[in-house]
Design a protein around this motif. Structure first.
Motif, PDB file in Angstrom:
ATOM      1  N   TRP A 176       3.522  10.678   0.922  1.00  0.00           N
ATOM      2  CA  TRP A 176       2.112  10.918   0.609  1.00  0.00           C
ATOM      3  C   TRP A 176       1.616   9.938  -0.454  1.00  0.00           C
ATOM      4  O   TRP A 176       0.528   9.365  -0.338  1.00  0.00           O
ATOM      5  CB  TRP A 176       1.934  12.356   0.163  1.00  0.00           C
ATOM      6  CG  TRP A 176       0.570  12.774  -0.302  1.00  0.00           C
ATOM      7  CD1 TRP A 176       0.293  13.511  -1.414  1.00  0.00           C
ATOM      8  CD2 TRP A 176      -0.703  12.521   0.310  1.00  0.00           C
ATOM      9  NE1 TRP A 176      -1.064  13.731  -1.537  1.00  0.00           N
ATOM     10  CE2 TRP A 176      -1.697  13.126  -0.481  1.00  0.00           C
ATOM     11  CE3 TRP A 176      -1.092  11.821   1.451  1.00  0.00           C
ATOM     12  CZ2 TRP A 176      -3.054  13.070  -0.177  1.00  0.00           C
ATOM     13  CZ3 TRP A 176      -2.456  11.753   1.764  1.00  0.00           C
ATOM     14  CH2 TRP A 176      -3.416  12.375   0.962  1.00  0.00           C
ATOM     15  N   ARG A 177       2.420   9.695  -1.494  1.00  0.00           N
ATOM     16  CA  ARG A 177       2.023   8.732  -2.533  1.00  0.00           C
ATOM     17  C   ARG A 177       1.814   7.340  -1.941  1.00  0.00           C
ATOM     18  O   ARG A 177       0.882   6.626  -2.278  1.00  0.00           O
ATOM     19  CB  ARG A 177       3.101   8.656  -3.619  1.00  0.00           C
ATOM     20  CG  ARG A 177       3.244   9.906  -4.468  1.00  0.00           C
ATOM     21  CD  ARG A 177       4.293   9.709  -5.548  1.00  0.00           C
ATOM     22  NE  ARG A 177       4.581  10.961  -6.227  1.00  0.00           N
ATOM     23  CZ  ARG A 177       5.703  11.642  -6.114  1.00  0.00           C
ATOM     24  NH1 ARG A 177       6.670  11.182  -5.340  1.00  0.00           N
ATOM     25  NH2 ARG A 177       5.882  12.767  -6.756  1.00  0.00           N
ATOM     26  N   GLN A 178       2.718   6.952  -1.056  1.00  0.00           N
ATOM     27  CA  GLN A 178       2.642   5.616  -0.464  1.00  0.00           C
ATOM     28  C   GLN A 178       1.413   5.465   0.428  1.00  0.00           C
ATOM     29  O   GLN A 178       0.674   4.476   0.335  1.00  0.00           O
ATOM     30  CB  GLN A 178       3.915   5.349   0.334  1.00  0.00           C
ATOM     31  CG  GLN A 178       5.177   5.305  -0.518  1.00  0.00           C
ATOM     32  CD  GLN A 178       6.435   5.641   0.243  1.00  0.00           C
ATOM     33  OE1 GLN A 178       6.437   5.688   1.479  1.00  0.00           O
ATOM     34  NE2 GLN A 178       7.517   5.903  -0.470  1.00  0.00           N
ATOM     35  N   VAL A 179       1.179   6.460   1.280  1.00  0.00           N
ATOM     36  CA  VAL A 179       0.080   6.372   2.235  1.00  0.00           C
ATOM     37  C   VAL A 179      -1.270   6.436   1.540  1.00  0.00           C
ATOM     38  O   VAL A 179      -2.188   5.659   1.838  1.00  0.00           O
ATOM     39  CB  VAL A 179       0.210   7.486   3.297  1.00  0.00           C
ATOM     40  CG1 VAL A 179      -1.040   7.553   4.159  1.00  0.00           C
ATOM     41  CG2 VAL A 179       1.444   7.262   4.156  1.00  0.00           C
ATOM     42  N   ARG A 180      -1.425   7.346   0.598  1.00  0.00           N
ATOM     43  CA  ARG A 180      -2.729   7.454  -0.072  1.00  0.00           C
ATOM     44  C   ARG A 180      -2.992   6.264  -0.977  1.00  0.00           C
ATOM     45  O   ARG A 180      -4.143   6.013  -1.355  1.00  0.00           O
ATOM     46  CB  ARG A 180      -2.818   8.759  -0.851  1.00  0.00           C
ATOM     47  CG  ARG A 180      -1.888   8.879  -2.036  1.00  0.00           C
ATOM     48  CD  ARG A 180      -1.958  10.279  -2.620  1.00  0.00           C
ATOM     49  NE  ARG A 180      -1.093  10.377  -3.783  1.00  0.00           N
ATOM     50  CZ  ARG A 180      -1.336  11.171  -4.816  1.00  0.00           C
ATOM     51  NH1 ARG A 180      -2.410  11.922  -4.810  1.00  0.00           N
ATOM     52  NH2 ARG A 180      -0.496  11.226  -5.822  1.00  0.00           N
ATOM     53  N   GLY A 181      -1.924   5.503  -1.307  1.00  0.00           N
ATOM     54  CA  GLY A 181      -2.125   4.312  -2.113  1.00  0.00           C
ATOM     55  C   GLY A 181      -2.696   3.140  -1.350  1.00  0.00           C
ATOM     56  O   GLY A 181      -3.180   2.182  -1.953  1.00  0.00           O
TER      57      GLY A 181
END
Length: 432
Positions: free
Chosen positions: A343-348
């Motif tokens: 989730w952190r990677q994608v929303r970044g």
């Protein structure tokens, strides 16, 4: 002329291979005249498609592997979608497939409870490893190599941040990549099979009964009590239990790789999202999040799939790990940190997705064939017992290759040999 003895076929495993095999058996031209009975046995107390077949991305590709199976499977996907209304029933559609390279922005942490996430979570974790979806096997047709040269985002790929993009390139020709929603595809295949007379039984198989060199049945325990034993008589047994195959047939060199994924529901005003499957290479900022940084990771490679439908769901998955295989699909543990990292990677890298919410955090086990010979393992296992058929070890390509596998197995059972493709390189005798 004497009429042939009736067949009693028991399929062990209610995933996509098992359910699709039930479909092809019950839709075989000689199904009724041959007096064939098909029973599908599934261990989960929650029904079919509870493992990877319900939690995978749903990628369907001509550039998958192994090629002989791919050549049949892709065309069968097209045929099934046309025959049964696949676009509406299980989200069948062609998609763009691209390699995206860029940088992630650091964004504030979002408490998990604010994301509306479903599913149990735990801190159990294993060593991370690549799922190697883009690596073709010998004789296969891998996607085109990505390039470092920035080509710019396609004009309709507006849900990825253009200012964070360093390079984008298509990975496969138009028409060579498609998708399905795996849960809806699997359960639809089962429903069509049941309409033709297939029976669905819930219970965990404990033993394949073999007498005088041939299969005679399958013993299973009641899913509610986990103790009371029952017997399903069989003239043919089809083993389609994925990562759990070796629990019933220990000689099979099959294990499981745990894979985590999330589904994201973006804001309605951004829908519909353009249909793309993205293989990413993301450079992470130093403050991307405690979970990722604790592992010393500076880059990440999540896969991101836009899905059709009124919710405009987006599926994203990270690397696999080597967490031990649990006793049953219902016992799979979700590593909260692994899902949070995705989730952190994608929303970044996507402000559109960042404005949405995580709908599900989930994990499943992909069946992996051990040793130097790559799977899957598909065919007659008569060296173990007459009437025993194996269809396991599909790695990350179970969704894509299920129709070809099912068609081949149905021919083997109903006609005595596989006619649709040359699958001799996948025959079980080569793997024992």
């Amino acid at each position: 002329m004497a009429q042939a003895e009736p067949r009693s076929v028991v399929i062990i495993g209610g995933g996509i291979v098992g359910c699709t095999t039930a479909y092809y058996l019950t839709h075989h031209p000689s199904f009724i005249s041959s007096r064939t009975q098909v029973t599908l046995l599934e261990a989960s107390a929650h029904g079919a498609a509870q493992g990877a077949s319900g939690k995978a991305g749903g990628l369907v590709a001509r550039w998958a592997y192994p090629q002989p199976l791919v050549d049949v499977s892709f065309d069968e996907h097209v045929r099934l979608a046309e025959l049964h209304g696949g676009p509406d029933r299980w989200g069948w559609r062609y998609v763009g497939c691209g390699s995206w390279e860029g940088r992630a922005e650091a964004v504030p942490e979002t408490p998990p409870e604010e994301n509306g996430a479903d599913g149990e979570a735990d801190s159990l974790s294993g060593r991370r490893k690549s799922l190697e979806k883009t690596l073709g096997l010998e004789g296969g047709k891998p996607p085109k190599k990505k390039t470092k040269k920035a080509t710019g985002l396609p004009s309709d790929l507006t849900w990825m941040a253009e200012d964070l993009t360093d390079a984008y390139s298509p990975m496969a020709p138009h028409g060579d990549t498609a998708q399905v929603h795996p849960y809806f595809f699997t359960t639809s295949m089962l429903a069509f099979a049941q309409e033709k007379g297939a029976e669905f039984t819930q219970g965990k198989a404990t033993r394949i009964v073999i007498e005088d060199g041939g299969v005679t049945g399958v013993e299973y325990c009641d899913p509610s009590t986990q103790s009371e034993q029952h017997l399903l008589p069989a003239t043919h047994v089809i083993l389609a239990t994925g990562a759990w195959a070796s629990t019933l047939l220990p000689a099979l060199p099959v294990t499981g790789t745990r894979a985590h994924s999330i589904t994201i529901r973006p804001p309605k005003h951004h829908l519909p999202l353009a249909p793309y499957v993205l293989f990413t290479e993301i450079t992470l900022p130093r403050d991307v999040g405690r979970g990722t940084r604790r592992r010393g990771t500076t880059h990440a490679s999540p896969e991101i799939y836009a899905r059709p439908g009124p919710d405009g769901e987006v599926y994203a998955c990270g690397p696999g790990d080597d967490a031990p295989l649990p006793p049953c699909v219902d016992d799979v543990v979700v590593d909260q940190e692994a899902c949070d990292n995705v989730w952190r990677q994608v929303r970044g890298v996507s402000r559109v997705l960042r404005a949405g919410r995580v709908h599900r955090r989930q994990a499943c086990y992909l069946p992996t064939v051990l040793g130097s010979r790559a799977g899957p393992i598909v065919g007659d296992a008569r060296q173990v017992a007459r009437g025993l058929v194996v269809a396991v070890g599909h790695t990350c390509w179970g969704i894509s290759n299920a129709p070809g596998t099912a068609r081949a197995i149905s021919e083997l059972v109903m006609e005595g040999e596989i006619r649709c493709a040359d699958l001799r390189s996948l025959q079980p005798s080569l793997f024992f």
